[in-house]
Design an enzyme around this catalytic site. Structure first.
Site, PDB file in Angstrom:
ATOM      1  N   ASP A  37      -0.151  -0.593   8.443  1.00  0.00           N
ATOM      2  CA  ASP A  37       0.098   0.498   7.501  1.00  0.00           C
ATOM      3  C   ASP A  37      -1.151   1.278   7.108  1.00  0.00           C
ATOM      4  O   ASP A  37      -1.058   2.254   6.356  1.00  0.00           O
ATOM      5  CB  ASP A  37       0.789  -0.030   6.233  1.00  0.00           C
ATOM      6  CG  ASP A  37      -0.044  -1.077   5.499  1.00  0.00           C
ATOM      7  OD1 ASP A  37      -1.108  -1.465   6.017  1.00  0.00           O
ATOM      8  OD2 ASP A  37       0.375  -1.524   4.407  1.00  0.00           O
ATOM      9  N   ASP A  38      -2.317   0.853   7.600  1.00  0.00           N
ATOM     10  CA  ASP A  38      -3.554   1.567   7.241  1.00  0.00           C
ATOM     11  C   ASP A  38      -4.179   2.258   8.446  1.00  0.00           C
ATOM     12  O   ASP A  38      -5.389   2.446   8.508  1.00  0.00           O
ATOM     13  CB  ASP A  38      -4.573   0.591   6.627  1.00  0.00           C
ATOM     14  CG  ASP A  38      -4.972  -0.529   7.582  1.00  0.00           C
ATOM     15  OD1 ASP A  38      -4.313  -0.668   8.628  1.00  0.00           O
ATOM     16  OD2 ASP A  38      -5.936  -1.254   7.285  1.00  0.00           O
ATOM     17  N   SER A  47      -8.684  -8.727   4.330  1.00  0.00           N
ATOM     18  CA  SER A  47     -10.021  -9.045   4.861  1.00  0.00           C
ATOM     19  C   SER A  47     -11.151  -8.554   3.965  1.00  0.00           C
ATOM     20  O   SER A  47     -12.324  -8.683   4.308  1.00  0.00           O
ATOM     21  CB  SER A  47     -10.187  -8.428   6.256  1.00  0.00           C
ATOM     22  OG  SER A  47     -10.090  -7.019   6.192  1.00  0.00           O
ATOM     23  N   ARG A  74       0.847  -1.193   0.000  1.00  0.00           N
ATOM     24  CA  ARG A  74       0.000   0.000   0.000  1.00  0.00           C
ATOM     25  C   ARG A  74       0.883   1.243   0.000  1.00  0.00           C
ATOM     26  O   ARG A  74       1.571   1.514   0.973  1.00  0.00           O
ATOM     27  CB  ARG A  74      -0.878   0.043   1.250  1.00  0.00           C
ATOM     28  CG  ARG A  74      -2.032  -0.936   1.307  1.00  0.00           C
ATOM     29  CD  ARG A  74      -2.821  -0.633   2.567  1.00  0.00           C
ATOM     30  NE  ARG A  74      -4.007  -1.459   2.699  1.00  0.00           N
ATOM     31  CZ  ARG A  74      -4.272  -2.205   3.764  1.00  0.00           C
ATOM     32  NH1 ARG A  74      -3.418  -2.237   4.770  1.00  0.00           N
ATOM     33  NH2 ARG A  74      -5.371  -2.911   3.832  1.00  0.00           N
ATOM     34  N   ASP A 101       6.821  -6.482   3.782  1.00  0.00           N
ATOM     35  CA  ASP A 101       6.719  -7.779   3.123  1.00  0.00           C
ATOM     36  C   ASP A 101       6.362  -7.499   1.659  1.00  0.00           C
ATOM     37  O   ASP A 101       6.199  -6.345   1.269  1.00  0.00           O
ATOM     38  CB  ASP A 101       5.636  -8.614   3.812  1.00  0.00           C
ATOM     39  CG  ASP A 101       5.794 -10.112   3.571  1.00  0.00           C
ATOM     40  OD1 ASP A 101       6.714 -10.503   2.837  1.00  0.00           O
ATOM     41  OD2 ASP A 101       5.000 -10.887   4.118  1.00  0.00           O
ATOM     42  N   ASP A 131      -4.225 -13.211  15.006  1.00  0.00           N
ATOM     43  CA  ASP A 131      -5.024 -12.437  15.958  1.00  0.00           C
ATOM     44  C   ASP A 131      -6.133 -13.279  16.600  1.00  0.00           C
ATOM     45  O   ASP A 131      -6.408 -13.140  17.799  1.00  0.00           O
ATOM     46  CB  ASP A 131      -5.610 -11.177  15.297  1.00  0.00           C
ATOM     47  CG  ASP A 131      -6.274 -11.459  13.964  1.00  0.00           C
ATOM     48  OD1 ASP A 131      -6.128 -12.582  13.437  1.00  0.00           O
ATOM     49  OD2 ASP A 131      -6.946 -10.559  13.436  1.00  0.00           O
ATOM     50  N   HIS A 158       5.140 -12.815   8.429  1.00  0.00           N
ATOM     51  CA  HIS A 158       5.759 -11.493   8.512  1.00  0.00           C
ATOM     52  C   HIS A 158       5.839 -11.001   9.962  1.00  0.00           C
ATOM     53  O   HIS A 158       6.875 -10.523  10.411  1.00  0.00           O
ATOM     54  CB  HIS A 158       4.946 -10.511   7.659  1.00  0.00           C
ATOM     55  CG  HIS A 158       5.547  -9.148   7.568  1.00  0.00           C
ATOM     56  ND1 HIS A 158       4.849  -8.054   7.103  1.00  0.00           N
ATOM     57  CD2 HIS A 158       6.778  -8.677   7.902  1.00  0.00           C
ATOM     58  CE1 HIS A 158       5.622  -6.995   7.135  1.00  0.00           C
ATOM     59  NE2 HIS A 158       6.797  -7.331   7.635  1.00  0.00           N
TER      60      HIS A 158
END
Length: 456
Positions: free
Chosen positions: A221-222, A331, A127, A154, A300, A200
């Site tokens: 990163d988001d 997702s 991204r 990654d 998670d 990762h």
């Protein structure tokens, strides 16, 4: 400097080529017999073939140098560079091949005054919008020395890498070296991205904690962060060392939509049995425990299982200190339109380091929060919605079954799912939120004992 090294390699190859050619010719000797003549012809052919091969290799090296270092004005496409590089790596002796090395992670784990250093690990892939996240982190970071930003990438996506490198010495880039494919069962092929994410995370956390840090803050990163994001972790990190019943501090509230949080109490924090993630802090000791059994996918959900959680809890805020802008991802935007895009990001700066956090320690919290919840009057959703409650102050809505809980949360606009039997944000089954200017606790019976895995 790199160009000079490549030219030295070329010089070595050219010298090696002609030396080989000369020695092969010399070995032919004087051929008097037919067999010797045939052998001489074969050796000469091999020498010419080796010479041509080396010339081709030298041409590839020059082409690689031209693309990589010279023609910056031309659009050097990834396929072109990759093909040339692949040919070089297949031909060069192993000791001459350039091997990728990870970025140098800062090794200072404590400040001069004894305060810990908190590396912020930003997990990135492909991204370019990671720029939004990094801009936020750099903008609000109070100390470069105490909060080194380590971007772990990654995927090997070049445009994303260029964005990360554009920050210069403001961030450190490390790259996950294992880009091999992951074999999965056919029915799990669509989940392969989760396998890569778990790989990762395991690599990046091992790499970072291997330096010797006591804490690490994980950011995807988001995520955007609030102005007091760093202050939040500075004010809460000691709790992780003081209270063995705590195993993480999260900046995220799963039920943090603007309609169900109290904007007037940005300093309010809770204990929760649910692992929130999305901007969270863990200790080296916890990673030492988890790393030896780290899962191959869905890390998670794995971490939320009783075998990992062991009845430990996290700290979470009333108002989120992170907010996700990543609708598109592994997702596929799950929950984004319905919940995530409505999460309120705190705009206030709370001086958490000046607040006494002892109320969040287990004994203190259980003796106040749990005791008080069950003293509040029970009301129905309809009474709450229509504002028919004639008394002031907090109230309680009671649930006894899974179906009842899901029905009430859907009407209230809360997240209704369970992970390992635990509702999002719950503590001892109690989900606290704000509705119609009133504190509300959605709670089980007072004789509640434990979560039911079957509720997931």
């Amino acid at each position: 400097m790199r160009s000079r090294k490549v030219l030295l390699v070329i010089g070595f190859l050219v010298t090696w080529t002609y030396a080989t050619y000369y020695l092969l010719l010399r070995n032919t000797g004087v051929a008097n017999t037919r067999n010797q003549a045939h052998q001489s012809y074969r050796i000469n052919s091999q020498a010419r073939e080796a010479n041509q091969k080396s010339r081709d290799l030298a041409r590839n090296v020059f082409e690689f140098v031209k693309i990589k270092y010279k023609d910056k004005s031309l659009p050097a496409t990834t396929p072109q560079i990759s093909i040339v590089a692949a040919e070089i790596s297949a031909e060069l002796p192993e000791q001459l091949m350039a091997k990728p090395t990870p970025g140098r992670i800062p090794t200072k784990t404590y400040l001069a005054n004894g305060d810990p250093v908190f590396p912020v690990i930003v997990f990135a892939c492909n991204r370019v919008s990671v720029k939004k996240c990094l801009d936020n982190l750099v903008q609000y970071r109070p100390s470069v020395e105490q909060f080194p930003i380590i971007v772990s990438q990654d995927c090997g996506d070049e445009p994303t890498k260029e964005v990360i490198l554009s920050y210069g010495n403001k961030v450190t880039l490390i790259e996950q070296p294992d880009q091999s494919d992951i074999k999965v069962l056919p029915k799990e092929k669509k989940f392969k991205g989760y396998y890569k994410i778990a790989r990762h995370y395991g690599w990046a956390l091992n790499t970072t904690f291997g330096v010797g840090f006591e804490f690490a803050i994980i950011v995807e990163d988001d995520l955007n962060v609030a102005p007091d994001f760093f202050e939040y972790f500075l004010g809460t990190h000691k709790l992780l060392k003081q209270d063995p019943s705590l195993w993480c501090v999260s900046a995220w509230n799963d039920n943090g939509k603007a309609a169900v949080v109290d904007a007037a109490q940005p300093e309010l924090l809770y204990r929760t049995d649910f692992f929130p993630g999305l901007g969270w802090m863990l200790t080296k000791d916890l990673w030492s425990e988890l790393s030896v059994k780290w899962p191959k996918s869905f890390w998670d959900d794995w971490i939320r299982h009783p075998a990992q959680r062991k009845d430990r809890v996290c700290i979470r805020p009333e108002i989120s200190r992170t907010r996700t802008f990543g609708k598109i991802g592994v997702s596929n935007g799950l929950f984004f339109d319905k919940y995530l895009k409505h999460i309120k990001l705190s705009e206030d700066f709370v001086q958490f380091t000046k607040i006494n956090m002892s109320y969040l320690l287990k004994d203190n919290y259980d003796n106040t929060f749990l005791r008080r919840v069950y003293t509040y009057p029970i009301v129905t959703y309809d009474e709450l919605r229509r504002n028919l409650i004639r008394i002031d102050g907090p109230v309680r809505i009671q649930y006894t079954t899974r179906e009842q809980y899901k029905r009430i949360t859907k009407m209230l606009g809360l997240m209704d799912d369970f992970k390992s039997g635990v509702p999002r944000t719950a503590y001892h089954g109690i989900v606290s939120f704000y509705y119609n200017k009133r504190r509300v606790h959605l709670a089980p019976n007072a004789n509640w004992k434990q979560y039911e895995l079957s509720w997931s």
